[in-house]
Motif scaffolding. Structure first.
Motif, PDB file in Angstrom:
ATOM      1  N   VAL A  79       0.847  -1.197   0.000  1.00 40.81           N
ATOM      2  CA  VAL A  79       0.000   0.000   0.000  1.00 40.81           C
ATOM      3  C   VAL A  79       0.883   1.247   0.000  1.00 40.81           C
ATOM      4  O   VAL A  79       0.606   2.229  -0.700  1.00 40.81           O
ATOM      5  CB  VAL A  79      -0.940  -0.005   1.234  1.00 40.81           C
ATOM      6  CG1 VAL A  79      -1.697   1.313   1.343  1.00 40.81           C
ATOM      7  CG2 VAL A  79      -1.923  -1.166   1.143  1.00 40.81           C
ATOM      8  N   LEU A  82       2.198   1.903  -3.394  1.00 39.84           N
ATOM      9  CA  LEU A  82       1.140   2.475  -4.227  1.00 39.84           C
ATOM     10  C   LEU A  82       0.995   3.974  -3.956  1.00 39.84           C
ATOM     11  O   LEU A  82       1.017   4.797  -4.884  1.00 39.84           O
ATOM     12  CB  LEU A  82      -0.177   1.748  -3.932  1.00 39.84           C
ATOM     13  CG  LEU A  82      -1.422   2.351  -4.583  1.00 39.84           C
ATOM     14  CD1 LEU A  82      -1.440   2.025  -6.070  1.00 39.84           C
ATOM     15  CD2 LEU A  82      -2.698   1.849  -3.914  1.00 39.84           C
ATOM     16  N   ILE A  83       0.860   4.336  -2.676  1.00 37.78           N
ATOM     17  CA  ILE A  83       0.613   5.741  -2.343  1.00 37.78           C
ATOM     18  C   ILE A  83       1.845   6.589  -2.633  1.00 37.78           C
ATOM     19  O   ILE A  83       1.759   7.653  -3.271  1.00 37.78           O
ATOM     20  CB  ILE A  83       0.165   5.853  -0.874  1.00 37.78           C
ATOM     21  CG1 ILE A  83      -1.251   5.285  -0.740  1.00 37.78           C
ATOM     22  CG2 ILE A  83       0.203   7.301  -0.395  1.00 37.78           C
ATOM     23  CD1 ILE A  83      -1.742   5.171   0.668  1.00 37.78           C
ATOM     24  N   LEU A  86       2.087   7.046  -6.329  1.00 35.70           N
ATOM     25  CA  LEU A  86       1.132   8.026  -6.856  1.00 35.70           C
ATOM     26  C   LEU A  86       1.607   9.446  -6.552  1.00 35.70           C
ATOM     27  O   LEU A  86       1.550  10.333  -7.418  1.00 35.70           O
ATOM     28  CB  LEU A  86      -0.255   7.797  -6.244  1.00 35.70           C
ATOM     29  CG  LEU A  86      -1.043   6.606  -6.795  1.00 35.70           C
ATOM     30  CD1 LEU A  86      -2.306   6.373  -5.981  1.00 35.70           C
ATOM     31  CD2 LEU A  86      -1.383   6.826  -8.264  1.00 35.70           C
ATOM     32  N   GLY A 108     -14.030  17.042  -7.017  1.00 35.65           N
ATOM     33  CA  GLY A 108     -14.217  15.757  -6.365  1.00 35.65           C
ATOM     34  C   GLY A 108     -14.728  14.770  -7.380  1.00 35.65           C
ATOM     35  O   GLY A 108     -14.979  15.124  -8.542  1.00 35.65           O
ATOM     36  N   HIS A 109     -14.866  13.517  -6.956  1.00 29.50           N
ATOM     37  CA  HIS A 109     -15.351  12.495  -7.866  1.00 29.50           C
ATOM     38  C   HIS A 109     -15.997  11.439  -6.981  1.00 29.50           C
ATOM     39  O   HIS A 109     -15.316  10.619  -6.360  1.00 29.50           O
ATOM     40  CB  HIS A 109     -14.186  11.907  -8.663  1.00 29.50           C
ATOM     41  CG  HIS A 109     -14.626  11.043  -9.805  1.00 29.50           C
ATOM     42  ND1 HIS A 109     -15.187   9.805  -9.620  1.00 29.50           N
ATOM     43  CD2 HIS A 109     -14.597  11.252 -11.143  1.00 29.50           C
ATOM     44  CE1 HIS A 109     -15.470   9.273 -10.793  1.00 29.50           C
ATOM     45  NE2 HIS A 109     -15.129  10.138 -11.735  1.00 29.50           N
ATOM     46  N   ALA A 112     -15.086   7.705  -7.395  1.00 24.10           N
ATOM     47  CA  ALA A 112     -13.724   7.401  -6.954  1.00 24.10           C
ATOM     48  C   ALA A 112     -13.646   7.407  -5.438  1.00 24.10           C
ATOM     49  O   ALA A 112     -13.036   6.528  -4.824  1.00 24.10           O
ATOM     50  CB  ALA A 112     -12.753   8.430  -7.537  1.00 24.10           C
ATOM     51  N   GLU A 113     -14.309   8.385  -4.844  1.00 25.20           N
ATOM     52  CA  GLU A 113     -14.221   8.474  -3.384  1.00 25.20           C
ATOM     53  C   GLU A 113     -14.906   7.298  -2.710  1.00 25.20           C
ATOM     54  O   GLU A 113     -14.434   6.789  -1.690  1.00 25.20           O
ATOM     55  CB  GLU A 113     -14.807   9.810  -2.913  1.00 25.20           C
ATOM     56  CG  GLU A 113     -13.843  10.949  -3.210  1.00 25.20           C
ATOM     57  CD  GLU A 113     -14.484  12.315  -3.068  1.00 25.20           C
ATOM     58  OE1 GLU A 113     -14.176  13.004  -2.098  1.00 25.20           O
ATOM     59  OE2 GLU A 113     -15.303  12.693  -3.922  1.00 25.20           O
ATOM     60  N   TRP A 116     -12.454   4.384  -3.047  1.00 30.15           N
ATOM     61  CA  TRP A 116     -11.331   4.301  -2.109  1.00 30.15           C
ATOM     62  C   TRP A 116     -11.773   4.429  -0.663  1.00 30.15           C
ATOM     63  O   TRP A 116     -10.955   4.527   0.233  1.00 30.15           O
ATOM     64  CB  TRP A 116     -10.173   5.224  -2.488  1.00 30.15           C
ATOM     65  CG  TRP A 116     -10.403   6.707  -2.545  1.00 30.15           C
ATOM     66  CD1 TRP A 116     -10.864   7.515  -1.573  1.00 30.15           C
ATOM     67  CD2 TRP A 116     -10.062   7.551  -3.641  1.00 30.15           C
ATOM     68  NE1 TRP A 116     -10.860   8.799  -1.987  1.00 30.15           N
ATOM     69  CE2 TRP A 116     -10.374   8.870  -3.261  1.00 30.15           C
ATOM     70  CE3 TRP A 116      -9.527   7.328  -4.923  1.00 30.15           C
ATOM     71  CZ2 TRP A 116     -10.163   9.962  -4.103  1.00 30.15           C
ATOM     72  CZ3 TRP A 116      -9.319   8.415  -5.748  1.00 30.15           C
ATOM     73  CH2 TRP A 116      -9.644   9.707  -5.345  1.00 30.15           C
ATOM     74  N   THR A 117     -13.068   4.405  -0.429  1.00 25.21           N
ATOM     75  CA  THR A 117     -13.547   4.140   0.926  1.00 25.21           C
ATOM     76  C   THR A 117     -13.760   2.636   1.106  1.00 25.21           C
ATOM     77  O   THR A 117     -13.410   2.062   2.133  1.00 25.21           O
ATOM     78  CB  THR A 117     -14.885   4.868   1.180  1.00 25.21           C
ATOM     79  OG1 THR A 117     -14.710   6.239   0.846  1.00 25.21           O
ATOM     80  CG2 THR A 117     -15.308   4.750   2.643  1.00 25.21           C
ATOM     81  N   PRO A 120     -10.224  -0.002   0.943  1.00 30.35           N
ATOM     82  CA  PRO A 120      -9.493  -0.230   2.193  1.00 30.35           C
ATOM     83  C   PRO A 120     -10.338  -0.960   3.225  1.00 30.35           C
ATOM     84  O   PRO A 120      -9.820  -1.789   3.982  1.00 30.35           O
ATOM     85  CB  PRO A 120      -9.155   1.175   2.684  1.00 30.35           C
ATOM     86  CG  PRO A 120      -9.327   2.071   1.528  1.00 30.35           C
ATOM     87  CD  PRO A 120     -10.346   1.426   0.633  1.00 30.35           C
ATOM     88  N   ALA A 121     -11.657  -0.673   3.236  1.00 34.00           N
ATOM     89  CA  ALA A 121     -12.512  -1.336   4.218  1.00 34.00           C
ATOM     90  C   ALA A 121     -12.522  -2.844   3.980  1.00 34.00           C
ATOM     91  O   ALA A 121     -12.444  -3.635   4.924  1.00 34.00           O
ATOM     92  CB  ALA A 121     -13.925  -0.761   4.156  1.00 34.00           C
ATOM     93  N   LEU A 124      -9.191  -4.283   5.030  1.00 34.19           N
ATOM     94  CA  LEU A 124      -9.082  -4.349   6.489  1.00 34.19           C
ATOM     95  C   LEU A 124      -9.965  -5.462   7.045  1.00 34.19           C
ATOM     96  O   LEU A 124      -9.566  -6.180   7.970  1.00 34.19           O
ATOM     97  CB  LEU A 124      -9.462  -3.001   7.100  1.00 34.19           C
ATOM     98  CG  LEU A 124      -8.407  -1.911   6.875  1.00 34.19           C
ATOM     99  CD1 LEU A 124      -8.986  -0.532   7.136  1.00 34.19           C
ATOM    100  CD2 LEU A 124      -7.198  -2.144   7.753  1.00 34.19           C
TER     101      LEU A 124
END
Lengths: 383, 696
Positions: A79, A82-83, A86, A108-109, A112-113, A116-117, A120-121, A124
């Motif tokens: 991860v 990746l970050i 970017l 915003g988008h 996409a948001e 990427w919520t 990761p959820a 996890l």
């Protein structure tokens, strides 16, 4: 141990990094600094293996814990790549070329948001499942296992081995160094007489607190015979750093022999009157008293100088403040496993404990050097 | 004084007036009137001065905490180090942690909020200006009080977390450092709570007309959330500290297991405070970064509402994860599982923020100035801290990593790589606003790169050290553990950070004062604070602006074409130039809160009381000192309530006349109770020139 001098590497091949971007003097300097940084970490990989290393699991519990940590660690590295990648792409690709650039104004988008919520959820949640399973796995305790009651003191560990047929009764007591048989789960019950301590032998199991008034249960197990280092891991006052311990994993036969030796009563000092040579004196010569007579005198010093008030020796004294000394000489270390158990260290220690171990609860008894020699001779008999 | 009516219109003071005179009823109390010089700083209630004082004091403590860090690193550079004794080391690491949390990151963040929140929301001051001064002085005195322990028998030496019963039963730790620690933190807690209330009320009640909550700048939002957390977290630690105080001073046994007390109770209380505290420390920095990135990417913050709501989510979830500090305590498997899972999922809103920051950068036109470098450094370093935080949520394996240098590495990546990087970026970004001069960019970049390299050299290897079995808080380690190499690397890194700080100090104090003044809007920025001169006049806004959109100032300069590309409006240059001349016109009267002596008096009394409590510990008769201290504070509070609300009416300039609403005083005539009936200037018509802050 790699000497620190090797950390100043010859940073020459600066063109290797940064894709040839660093052209200015500052840029070249930055590249060299990065190379140096990389070299430090490469060299670090060659350092001698640490001797109290949580990554070197030597038992089932530690292995279980690492089997959770190591995969997640690599996921985290992924991860991060990746970050970091970017961010790196942004810095290189979208760096302003002129002051008049007019980038598109993206506020915003939503999709996409949401993505990427959720991603990761989900990731996890996938590591939450084994985590919860392992929490419950670590809470299972073997039946009829050897049980050792370990008590934290400022700043040493007391180990009370319970009787095989009744875990409520103490069989024998030792300190700073405990033995376990290999390939056998052993239950360590933890408590403390003063402040909170934390029992940790990294190569065998993760840590657990020893809390006054509570009894925590920890399982340890070793695969192979050997000595495993451990240490108190919760700040417990002045000499927190000096509260170490050792777990010695024995073959079953060696362990049985060790238990038998620990169950034996303490060696009895020989009566002092049986040493005639103490009465004869030649001019100018101090006769060397025999080891036996020294030890016998030492036993008396032990009783009269104050030692017995704190230390227990079966059949002689029953102090509970300091470590039980019944088989003191069978241990390789003393004073919270920070000193090798040899005459020289004992001499320094008995002369002034707080000077050797800051804040030591054992006071300076202002013993004479004769008394110290006698005590050492006596302690030598407690095998 | 129950009600302070706005005075009749009269004279022609062009500026904020604060002429003290002889008020009607209480002639013996006068408001101070100096606007420059020593006393003006002692009595100031100006949020900008207090903001600068907060941050400067915090930075001074940062240097002290840094010296402690260097001592720690010198001691641990080699096995069996001898620089410090065990007890000295324990004092130094305790003070390092306590300083960096309570005396550096918290107050510097509050200092920025103090300075910026009123400017960002178009207000003239904070809601309670005198309370603001009180918070600052109590913070300063509390910090001095803590450090004075070095002179009075030894500093706190039980760790910044002060686990009971080590700290709660006298005799376990040498010296009376724990008493200083308990009372120092109680004082700082009062200061933080008062400061937090002030910022919360300011942000909620004093926004300019048109600024709805979802048009509020993101830094103000993150400060609001952080200060809400402070309001609710501080009572928890205060209760816990009171219990320890009673245990130590009066033989209570809350944490004494021999008398039926429970030491684990302390840990629950401490971490119930301690984990929200982490977010109190990081949320303002997230806000700072979220302000810097859009300006230097020339794009709006990606997903502003999501950034706001993820901040709120973090604020709520931050209360449900504290057991992850206690995975080795031996709690039941259900509790441990629940807190493992909640800890994992707090990473979700944090991760959203990181991706949104990248979204802000993506497709922008990035100007890599020093503030931008620190903001980008924040994203990358904070990501490392966040990811190592996820590994801590694996409670079974965290039993290996907790209480080791792996944790030390983790939270330094969060608090230094996160909070401090954000704060450094914010200093470079807002310095021209506060002082009218740009910090030197070349030295700024040297500062950044040295910090970045030194930081990673110091704290990167600590991950390895922790995994290799190095526990935290040890003053020495034996050669046989083979931990010397990485410790030496970490020490070298710490000294690189020191060099970077020297560059920073040289930049601020030597190079920058000689540079030319810059315009009001040197970065071509987005928020309201850039629409007024640098440094801002005392009253901030000559006319309270009316807000039409998020990043209102930006939209006065720019619009978007059909493709969404940035287009300058025709009056772009005029808008930027007008910011420099955005001052009150002659004849315009602006009523500003007057300075006061009593905030410093009240805070001083509390510190005297705290010294009395410590002296009383050795001899009960000394408690009389505490009584004297409390009397000073109570007397100061009465004077605070009774002093005239402002300058005398006959000298009072006129302003809105009949437009001005009555201003309720916040201390009732009976004194003592502080009512939260702040005037809602946000609802006033634009251009109205009522005072920026009501009296508190």
């Amino acid at each position: 141990m790699t000497p620190p001098a090797r950390m100043n590497p010859p940073a020459r091949r600066s063109t290797l990094a940064q894709g040839g971007r660093g052209r200015t003097a500052a840029g070249r300097w930055t590249v060299k600094a990065w190379l140096a940084l990389g070299l430090v970490f490469v060299l670090g990989g060659c350092t001698k293996n640490a001797s109290q290393d949580s990554l070197k699991a030597h038992g089932s519990i530690a292995r279980l814990q690492n089997s959770l940590f190591i995969p997640v660690f690599w996921i985290a590295v992924g991860v991060f790549v990746l970050i970091g990648g970017l961010v790196g792409v942004c810095v290189i690709k979208f760096r302003a070329r002129s002051d008049d650039e007019a980038p598109r104004q993206i506020h915003g988008h939503t999709k996409a948001e949401i993505a990427w919520t959720i991603m990761p959820a989900v990731l996890l949640a996938s590591i939450a499942i084994p985590t919860v399973k392992f929490v419950f796995d670590l809470n299972k305790f073997p039946k009829n296992a050897i049980t050792v009651n370990v008590t934290g003191h400022r700043w040493w560990w007391q180990m009370d081995y319970t009787k095989a047929d009744d875990v409520n009764q103490t069989d024998f007591t030792t300190a700073s160094e405990m033995h376990i048989p290999v390939k056998q789960q052993v239950i360590v019950t933890l408590t403390s007489v003063d402040v909170i301590h934390n029992f940790w032998v990294p190569e065998l199991a993760g840590k657990l607190y020893a809390i006054p008034g509570r009894h925590n249960k920890l399982v340890i197990e070793a695969d192979t015979p050997g000595t495993y280092y451990g240490q108190c891991a919760e700040f417990c006052g002045t000499s927190h750093s000096n509260m170490r311990l050792r777990v010695i994993a024995d073959t079953p036969e060696d362990y049985a022999a060790w238990v038998t030796s620990q169950e034996a009563p303490a060696a009895q000092p020989v009566a002092a009157s049986t040493s005639p040579d103490t009465t004869t004196t030649l001019p100018g010569v101090t006769p060397a008293p025999s080891q036996a007579s020294l030890a016998a005198t030492g036993a008396n010093v032990f009783k009269s100088a104050g030692c017995a008030g704190c230390h227990a020796i079966t059949g002689i004294s029953d102090g509970v403040v300091g470590p039980n000394l019944t088989h003191f000489k069978s241990r390789s270390v003393f004073a919270g496993a920070i000193f090798q158990n040899d005459d020289n260290n004992l001499r320094l220690w008995l002369a002034n404990p707080p000077a050797q171990k800051p804040g030591s609860v054992m006071p300076n008894l202002h013993l004479t050097s004769d008394q110290i020699n006698q005590l050492i001779a006596y302690l030598d008999t407690l095998r | 004084m129950a009600i302070v009516l706005e005075p009749p219109p009269s004279t022609t003071a062009p500026d904020a007036d604060k002429h003290a005179g002889t008020p009607g009823g209480t002639t013996f109390l006068r408001r101070p009137n100096s606007s420059e010089g020593f006393w003006s700083w002692i009595t100031t209630v100006d949020h900008k001065r207090l903001g600068i004082m907060y941050s400067a004091t915090g930075f001074a403590f940062f240097l002290l905490g840094g010296i402690e860090a260097l001592l720690i690193r010198l001691q641990l550079a080699r096995p069996n180090g001898h620089i410090l004794s065990a007890n000295q080391y324990n004092q130094v690491f305790t003070m390092h942690g306590t300083t960096m949390v309570f005396l550096v990151i918290m107050p510097v963040s509050v200092g920025f909020a103090n300075y910026l929140v009123p400017l960002q929301i178009g207000a003239r001051d904070v809601a309670f200006p005198r309370l603001n001064a009180f918070s600052y002085w109590l913070f300063l005195f509390g910090g001095i009080f803590l450090y004075s322990s070095f002179l009075f028998g030894g500093a706190p030496n039980g760790g910044w977390f002060g686990y009971a019963p080590n700290t709660s039963i006298p005799g376990y730790l040498p010296g009376r450092g724990s008493d200083f620690w308990v009372f120092g933190l109680l004082l700082l807690g009062i200061a933080s709570t008062a400061g937090a209330v002030n910022i919360v009320v300011t942000a909620l009640n004093m926004r300019a007309p048109g600024m709805t909550l979802l048009k509020m700048p993101i830094f103000t939002w993150m400060s609001l959330i952080a200060q809400f957390l402070t309001v609710f977290a501080m009572p928890v630690i205060t209760v816990a500290l009171f219990l320890v105080m009673f245990d130590r001073n009066f033989g209570a046994n809350f944490f004494n297991p021999a008398a039926g007390g429970d030491p684990v109770l302390w840990q629950n209380l401490f971490w119930l405070f301690g984990h929200p505290e982490v977010y109190i420390l990081i949320l303002p920095a997230m806000g700072m970064v979220s302000e810097v990135l859009p300006v230097f990417a020339r794009k709006p913050l990606f997903g502003y509402p999501v950034m706001v709501f993820s901040g709120i989510a973090i604020g709520f979830m931050g209360w449900g994860v504290w057991i992850h500090h206690m995975f080795a305590v031996g709690l039941g498997p259900v509790a441990v599982s629940a807190f493992s899972v909640s800890t994992m999922f707090i990473a979700v809103p944090t991760g959203v923020k990181i991706f949104n920051w990248i979204g802000t950068l993506w497709g922008g036109s990035l100007r890599l100035t020093t503030p931008m470098l620190f903001a980008i450094g924040f994203i990358v370093m904070f990501t490392i801290g966040g990811l190592s935080g996820v590994t801590h949520s694996l409670s079974p394996s965290d039993r290996q990593q907790t209480d080791t240098y792996y944790v030390v590495a983790h939270f330094h990546y969060v608090l230094f790589g996160g909070s401090m990087f954000g704060i450094f970026g914010a200093i470079y970004y807002w310095f021209p606003k506060a002082f009218g001069r740009m910090l030197n960019e070349k030295l700024g970049k040297v500062h950044f790169w040295l910090t970045f390299i030194g930081f990673n050299l110091t704290f990167g290897p600590m991950h390895i050290l922790g995994l290799q079995g190095m526990p935290r808080r040890i003053y020495t380690y034996d050669k046989s553990l083979h931990l010397g190499f990485w410790n030496m690397v970490a020490t070298i890194g710490a000294f690189i950070i020191m060099v970077s700080l020297l560059v920073f100090i040289y930049n601020i104090f030597v190079v920058t004062p000689k540079t030319a003044l810059v315009s009001a809007d040197p970065w071509d920025a987005r928020t309201l604070e850039w629409s007024i001169p640098s440094p801002p006049p005392e009253y901030n806004f000559a006319e309270i602006p009316t807000v039409h959109s998020l990043d209102d100032y930006w939209h006065r300069k720019y619009t978007e074409d059909d493709e969404g590309r940035l287009v300058r409006l025709p009056n772009y240059e005029a808008v930027r130039a007008s910011s420099d001349t955005n001052v009150a016109t002659p004849g315009q009267h602006i009523h500003m809160p007057s300075p006061s002596y009593f905030p410093i008096v009240c805070s001083f009394g509390l510190v005297v009381a705290a010294y009395g409590m410590i002296m009383g510990h050795t001899n009960g008769a000394n408690y009389i000192v505490s009584v004297v201290g409390f009397l000073i504070t109570v007397g100061g509070l009465y004077a605070w309530g009774l002093e005239p609300s402002a300058e005398p009416p006959e000298e009072h300039g006129g302003e809105g006349g009949e437009n001005a609403p009555p201003q309720p005083a916040l201390l009732g005539a009976s004194g003592g109770t502080m009512a939260l009936d702040a005037p809602e200037t946000a609802e006033l018509p634009p251009g109205d020139t009522t005072e920026g802050g009501s009296e508190s």
